[in-house]
Design an enzyme around this catalytic site. Structure first.
Site, PDB file in Angstrom:
ATOM      1  N   GLY A 151       9.272  -9.001  48.065  1.00 20.27           N
ATOM      2  CA  GLY A 151       9.729  -7.633  48.309  1.00 20.27           C
ATOM      3  C   GLY A 151       8.913  -7.047  49.453  1.00 20.27           C
ATOM      4  O   GLY A 151       8.613  -5.855  49.482  1.00 20.27           O
ATOM      5  N   GLY A 197       9.959  -3.929  51.601  1.00 21.86           N
ATOM      6  CA  GLY A 197      10.144  -2.645  50.930  1.00 21.86           C
ATOM      7  C   GLY A 197       9.010  -1.677  51.211  1.00 21.86           C
ATOM      8  O   GLY A 197       8.082  -1.966  51.986  1.00 21.86           O
ATOM      9  N   GLN A 198       9.072  -0.528  50.547  1.00 23.45           N
ATOM     10  CA  GLN A 198       8.112   0.559  50.813  1.00 23.45           C
ATOM     11  C   GLN A 198       6.674   0.128  50.525  1.00 23.45           C
ATOM     12  O   GLN A 198       5.791   0.265  51.377  1.00 23.45           O
ATOM     13  CB  GLN A 198       8.478   1.771  49.939  1.00 23.45           C
ATOM     14  CG  GLN A 198       7.694   3.020  50.279  1.00 23.45           C
ATOM     15  CD  GLN A 198       7.657   4.044  49.153  1.00 23.45           C
ATOM     16  OE1 GLN A 198       7.943   3.732  47.998  1.00 23.45           O
ATOM     17  NE2 GLN A 198       7.310   5.267  49.491  1.00 23.45           N
ATOM     18  N   LEU A 199       6.422  -0.406  49.338  1.00 22.53           N
ATOM     19  CA  LEU A 199       5.063  -0.820  48.986  1.00 22.53           C
ATOM     20  C   LEU A 199       4.691  -2.149  49.642  1.00 22.53           C
ATOM     21  O   LEU A 199       3.567  -2.348  50.094  1.00 22.53           O
ATOM     22  CB  LEU A 199       4.941  -0.910  47.454  1.00 22.53           C
ATOM     23  CG  LEU A 199       3.602  -1.363  46.880  1.00 22.53           C
ATOM     24  CD1 LEU A 199       2.456  -0.468  47.343  1.00 22.53           C
ATOM     25  CD2 LEU A 199       3.656  -1.375  45.338  1.00 22.53           C
ATOM     26  N   ASP A 218      11.340 -11.921  51.231  1.00 25.19           N
ATOM     27  CA  ASP A 218      12.305 -10.845  50.984  1.00 25.19           C
ATOM     28  C   ASP A 218      13.678 -11.367  51.375  1.00 25.19           C
ATOM     29  O   ASP A 218      13.790 -12.447  51.979  1.00 25.19           O
ATOM     30  CB  ASP A 218      11.956  -9.590  51.833  1.00 25.19           C
ATOM     31  CG  ASP A 218      12.462  -8.297  51.191  1.00 25.19           C
ATOM     32  OD1 ASP A 218      13.653  -8.239  50.854  1.00 25.19           O
ATOM     33  OD2 ASP A 218      11.667  -7.354  51.021  1.00 25.19           O
ATOM     34  N   ARG A 268      15.574  -9.252  53.226  1.00 16.24           N
ATOM     35  CA  ARG A 268      15.683  -8.608  54.561  1.00 16.24           C
ATOM     36  C   ARG A 268      14.396  -8.847  55.310  1.00 16.24           C
ATOM     37  O   ARG A 268      13.313  -8.735  54.724  1.00 16.24           O
ATOM     38  CB  ARG A 268      15.817  -7.077  54.426  1.00 16.24           C
ATOM     39  CG  ARG A 268      17.006  -6.561  53.690  1.00 16.24           C
ATOM     40  CD  ARG A 268      16.825  -5.062  53.412  1.00 16.24           C
ATOM     41  NE  ARG A 268      15.740  -4.799  52.466  1.00 16.24           N
ATOM     42  CZ  ARG A 268      14.914  -3.768  52.503  1.00 16.24           C
ATOM     43  NH1 ARG A 268      14.993  -2.869  53.464  1.00 16.24           N
ATOM     44  NH2 ARG A 268      13.976  -3.610  51.592  1.00 16.24           N
ATOM     45  N   TYR A 282      15.709   1.246  34.663  1.00 17.65           N
ATOM     46  CA  TYR A 282      14.460   0.895  35.357  1.00 17.65           C
ATOM     47  C   TYR A 282      13.271   1.005  34.400  1.00 17.65           C
ATOM     48  O   TYR A 282      12.456   0.082  34.289  1.00 17.65           O
ATOM     49  CB  TYR A 282      14.300   1.853  36.534  1.00 17.65           C
ATOM     50  CG  TYR A 282      12.996   1.789  37.281  1.00 17.65           C
ATOM     51  CD1 TYR A 282      12.633   0.664  38.002  1.00 17.65           C
ATOM     52  CD2 TYR A 282      12.138   2.896  37.302  1.00 17.65           C
ATOM     53  CE1 TYR A 282      11.436   0.633  38.713  1.00 17.65           C
ATOM     54  CE2 TYR A 282      10.956   2.873  38.015  1.00 17.65           C
ATOM     55  CZ  TYR A 282      10.607   1.742  38.716  1.00 17.65           C
ATOM     56  OH  TYR A 282       9.435   1.716  39.420  1.00 17.65           O
ATOM     57  N   LYS A 313      10.781  -1.911  32.987  1.00 19.68           N
ATOM     58  CA  LYS A 313       9.328  -1.901  33.195  1.00 19.68           C
ATOM     59  C   LYS A 313       8.604  -1.993  31.843  1.00 19.68           C
ATOM     60  O   LYS A 313       7.593  -2.684  31.713  1.00 19.68           O
ATOM     61  CB  LYS A 313       8.889  -0.647  33.955  1.00 19.68           C
ATOM     62  CG  LYS A 313       9.351  -0.616  35.415  1.00 19.68           C
ATOM     63  CD  LYS A 313       8.665  -1.700  36.231  1.00 19.68           C
ATOM     64  CE  LYS A 313       9.058  -1.677  37.691  1.00 19.68           C
ATOM     65  NZ  LYS A 313       8.489  -2.792  38.469  1.00 19.68           N
TER      66      LYS A 313
HETATM   67  C1  AKB Z   1      11.033   5.970  41.062  1.00 19.78           C
HETATM   68  O1  AKB Z   1      11.138   7.172  41.334  1.00 19.78           O
HETATM   69  O2  AKB Z   1      11.920   5.313  40.502  1.00 19.78           O
HETATM   70  C2  AKB Z   1       9.728   5.275  41.378  1.00 19.78           C
HETATM   71  C3  AKB Z   1       8.803   5.275  40.216  1.00 19.78           C
HETATM   72  C4  AKB Z   1       8.212   6.531  39.761  1.00 19.78           C
HETATM   73  O3  AKB Z   1       8.523   4.247  39.659  1.00 19.78           O
HETATM   74  N1  AKB Z   1       9.114   5.892  42.508  1.00 19.78           N
END
Ligand code: AKB
Length: 320
Positions: free
Chosen positions: A10, A13-15, A34, A36, A142, A146
């Site tokens: 990844g 990506g941003q991180l 990645d 991309r 999400y 996690k």
């Molecule tokens: C999101 O907003 O989904 C992420 C997070 C807080 O994990 N930045």
């Protein structure tokens, strides 16, 4: 002794972009993975492989070819985007993680894995200050992925001897690459808007306080946790880490202080429902005690650094 090789999955990506630049600047051997290729010029000279984290065979071949010792698995569907395509988000987030953990369990060279969890594991009932072992009833696909991922990591640590380490990240704010579909993205997006004649339209309620962190602290947290002696790490879950907590109004007032004339309005959409289930702040006493976590960037410093970066023209236009 052979040199450590760090793979970032990844990496565009941003991180991933920020992590790649930081490891490169520290003189580490780095390979980027990645789908991309990286958009940020400063990491384009690093070896890059087009790999889908859901393709276990391709991933295994790539990590083996490069003799990878440390993996930073950062590829994920975030909270807002994940709600629009739950099956895709679940598949990417879970299959990717399980592929890495399985590889780490059998690999002779892959010694350590970093995988980020999130404040999204918390939900209504966690309280405004979420404890390390606080109540968790995540409200998004999400967050569910996690939360399940943290438990898979604990299972692989206990039963397969995998050294996988994790923190619960808040909203991350940096300049090198845009975020991809999170609920906290407004706090990056707003900086792109500065200079426009129109007021910035924020998609959260102006009083919605959330935990946030400057990218410098986020990258440092991962690198410090990855270099901590294993014996000091007792926590079975991803570590709570806290840096800043602010609402849109508090962020915009600080921007207005530094950029007089800046204007905004708030028109909350479905992302407000996600945000309202998240805590205001995390209790990070365990991370402080076990591996010495300390944030460094405060709200004024964060705004100043974003404005400076923007003047330097390295703030990318976020993808629509
Ligand atoms: C999101 O907003 O989904 C992420 C997070 C807080 O994990 N930045």
């Amino acid at each position: 002794m052979a040199q450590d090789v760090h793979a970032i999955i990844g990496a565009s990506g941003q991180l991933g972009t920020e992590m790649a630049l930081s490891l490169k600047s520290a003189g580490k051997s780095v390979v980027l993975l990645d789908l991309r290729s990286p958009s940020f010029e400063g990491i384009r000279d690093l070896p890059f492989e087009t790999v889908d984290v859901c393709d276990a065979a391709g991933l295994s071949a790539c990590l083996g070819d490069h003799g990878v010792t440390h993996v930073y698995h950062l590829a994920a569907a975030l909270s807002a985007r994940g709600e629009q395509d739950p099956q895709w988000a679940w598949n990417l987030n879970m299959k990717g993680l399980l592929n890495i953990l399985d590889l780490a369990a059998v690999s002779d060279s892959l010694a350590r894995v970093f995988w980020p969890s999130s404040i999204a594991v918390f939900g209504p009932g966690s309280g405004r200050l979420a404890e390390q072992t606080g109540h968790r009833l995540p409200g998004t696909v999400y967050g569910i992925s996690k939360n399940a991922g943290e438990q898979w990591c604990a299972w692989y640590r206990r039963n397969r001897g995998v050294d996988v380490r994790s923190v619960r990240y808040p909203g991350l704010i940096g300049t090198l690459a845009p975020p991809g579909g999170g609920t906290t993205d407004y706090a990056v997006e707003v900086f792109e808007h500065i200079g426009s004649d129109e007021p910035y339209t924020c998609f959260l309620d102006e009083n919605e306080r959330l935990p946030m962190m400057h990218m410098d602290d986020a990258v440092r947290a991962a690198l410090e946790l990855m270099s901590a002696p294993r014996v000091t790490l007792k926590c079975e879950e991803a570590y709570n880490i806290q840096a800043l907590s602010f609402s849109p109004r508090e962020l915009f007032e600080e921007i207005e202080r530094q950029v007089p004339g800046f204007r905004y309005r708030c028109v909350p959409d479905f992302r407000q429902d996600i945000a309202s289930g998240w805590p205001d702040a995390l209790d990070d006493a365990v991370a402080r005690r076990e591996w010495g976590w300390r944030p460094q960037v405060d709200l004024t410093g964060l705004v100043t650094s974003m404005l400076v970066a923007r003047k330097g023209n390295i703030m990318p236009v976020p993808a629509t």
